[in-house]
Design a protein around this motif. Sequence first.
Motif, mmCIF file in Angstrom:
data_model
loop_
_atom_site.group_PDB
_atom_site.id
_atom_site.type_symbol
_atom_site.label_atom_id
_atom_site.label_comp_id
_atom_site.label_asym_id
_atom_site.label_seq_id
_atom_site.Cartn_x
_atom_site.Cartn_y
_atom_site.Cartn_z
ATOM 1 N N ASP A 97 0.909 -1.207 -0.008
ATOM 2 C CA ASP A 97 -0.133 -0.024 0.033
ATOM 3 C C ASP A 97 1.105 1.230 0.047
ATOM 4 N N GLY A 98 0.829 2.191 -1.098
ATOM 5 C CA GLY A 98 1.359 3.461 -1.194
ATOM 6 C C GLY A 98 2.769 3.189 -1.664
ATOM 7 N N VAL A 99 3.049 1.873 -2.092
ATOM 8 C CA VAL A 99 4.708 1.725 -2.431
ATOM 9 C C VAL A 99 4.694 2.086 -3.801
ATOM 10 N N GLN A 100 5.730 3.087 -4.158
ATOM 11 C CA GLN A 100 6.126 3.388 -5.737
ATOM 12 C C GLN A 100 7.129 2.642 -6.104
ATOM 13 N N TYR A 101 8.312 2.238 -5.489
ATOM 14 C CA TYR A 101 9.482 1.632 -5.907
ATOM 15 C C TYR A 101 9.658 0.331 -5.008
ATOM 16 N N LEU A 102 9.960 -0.850 -5.492
ATOM 17 C CA LEU A 102 10.137 -1.861 -4.752
ATOM 18 C C LEU A 102 11.469 -2.600 -5.343
ATOM 19 N N LEU A 155 9.851 -6.722 -16.132
ATOM 20 C CA LEU A 155 11.070 -5.725 -16.101
ATOM 21 C C LEU A 155 10.459 -4.484 -16.291
ATOM 22 N N ASN A 156 11.112 -3.589 -15.376
ATOM 23 C CA ASN A 156 10.809 -2.110 -15.351
ATOM 24 C C ASN A 156 11.898 -1.214 -15.543
ATOM 25 N N ASN A 157 12.077 -0.597 -16.824
ATOM 26 C CA ASN A 157 13.340 0.152 -17.269
ATOM 27 C C ASN A 157 13.955 1.273 -15.979
ATOM 28 N N GLU A 158 12.871 1.800 -15.600
ATOM 29 C CA GLU A 158 13.189 3.081 -14.724
ATOM 30 C C GLU A 158 13.835 2.487 -13.467
ATOM 31 N N ALA A 159 13.307 1.375 -12.993
ATOM 32 C CA ALA A 159 13.785 0.913 -11.640
ATOM 33 C C ALA A 159 15.255 0.236 -12.178
ATOM 34 N N GLY A 219 1.876 -1.223 -12.555
ATOM 35 C CA GLY A 219 2.572 -0.093 -12.430
ATOM 36 C C GLY A 219 3.809 0.334 -11.539
ATOM 37 N N LEU A 220 3.938 -0.827 -10.489
ATOM 38 C CA LEU A 220 4.973 -0.707 -9.486
ATOM 39 C C LEU A 220 6.412 -0.851 -10.196
ATOM 40 N N LYS A 221 7.286 0.011 -9.876
ATOM 41 C CA LYS A 221 8.536 0.225 -10.266
ATOM 42 C C LYS A 221 9.477 -0.674 -9.443
ATOM 43 N N ALA A 222 9.901 -1.827 -10.101
ATOM 44 C CA ALA A 222 10.442 -2.750 -9.173
ATOM 45 C C ALA A 222 11.575 -3.520 -9.927
ATOM 46 N N THR A 223 12.572 -3.870 -9.255
ATOM 47 C CA THR A 223 13.715 -4.828 -9.601
ATOM 48 C C THR A 223 14.426 -5.512 -8.518
#
Length: 382
Positions: free
Chosen positions: A145-150, A290-294, A332-336
């Motif tokens: 909840d509320g997490v943008q990056y993981l 894969l999330n390129n930003e993370a 939508g989660l930015k994760a790696t």
Amino acid sequence: MSELINYINEQEQAILKTYADLHQLAEPSWEEQKTSQYIQKELAKAGIPYKTYEGHYGIVADIQGEGDEIIALRADMDALLQEVKGKVQPNHSCGHDAHSTMVLHTALAFADCKPYRSKPVRFIFQPAEEKGEGALRMMEEGALDGVQYLFGVHLRPWMEVPMGKVAPAIIHGSCATIYGVIKGKQAHASRPQDGNNPIEAASYLIQALQNIRLKSPDSFSIKMTGINAGGDSSNVIPETANFILDLRAKTNDAMDELQSRAVDLLEKVGALTGTSISGTVKEFVPAARLNNEAIKLAKDTAASVLGEENVIDNCISQGGEDFHFYTLQNPGLKATMLGLGCDLRPGLHHPDMQFNPEALLYGTNILTSLLYNAASKNNVNK
């Protein structure tokens, strides 16, 4: 940032002690009580508020900051249950004790140094990764909840990521297990015409599995990895055979198709052999999204800690990891998940797995720097 790095470097012996302590507390999935209590004690000593939950030993610890967008770091806590030197016991042969050590000391660094103008940061200590169930339970508890990056981390074998190097992402495939039952008909072994042998049906199934083809171009495999039928009597055709199928695919789309084809094949082989064959899909974990930003943030951060020459390409792994449930259910989660080189030998899940503990220091430095960069004002809103 330098204050955080200096703090961690000063904690080298404490980091090694934490790892040694957690290594001795190896506990299987859903039974991580002592491990959880150890981590809770260290969090409490540092004044870090945390949540625990009914029915499992997961922990979520939060350090407040500016804004509502949370930057999270996840560690897994459980050990494998495997035979070690002739004795079946919990064993940290997958490195979860190392992961928990690095994430815990990242939390302690943030609590001690209190980085200026940081976004809120969260530390997720997850149970039951080895069963592929812990991430799902933590999401049910609201851990995202509320997490943008993981971010996550996993030790890598020496042939995948060499000592002193890091990969900004691990590309795991999807894997699943089908537990099945074949029901035939008992008879005396001298009169096979009076029965229907489920072992023979299993042999048909093994051959049929080799002929599966998918529309998806992505690589896959499916094979029987376990079968059990009959008792100690050699002169009885058994009624029941239990089997296990291992399914692996490069992508989630390929895994969906593979599962569908496998279940359809069980029904067809059952009809062909005059038996009843059923199967249940369990222990499923998805492929990496894969999330390129993370990944770029992880790559740049690792380069700042180890040097660009020590950041390699994304690590391709044949294994599975329930970390990817977080991204499967939250597109939508930015994760790696970073792959940490640590001279791990002879391999993950080997009962005698060992690695160079010096990697814990630079691994913690990378995670702390990554969390700081993602949580700083300038990076979060890119």
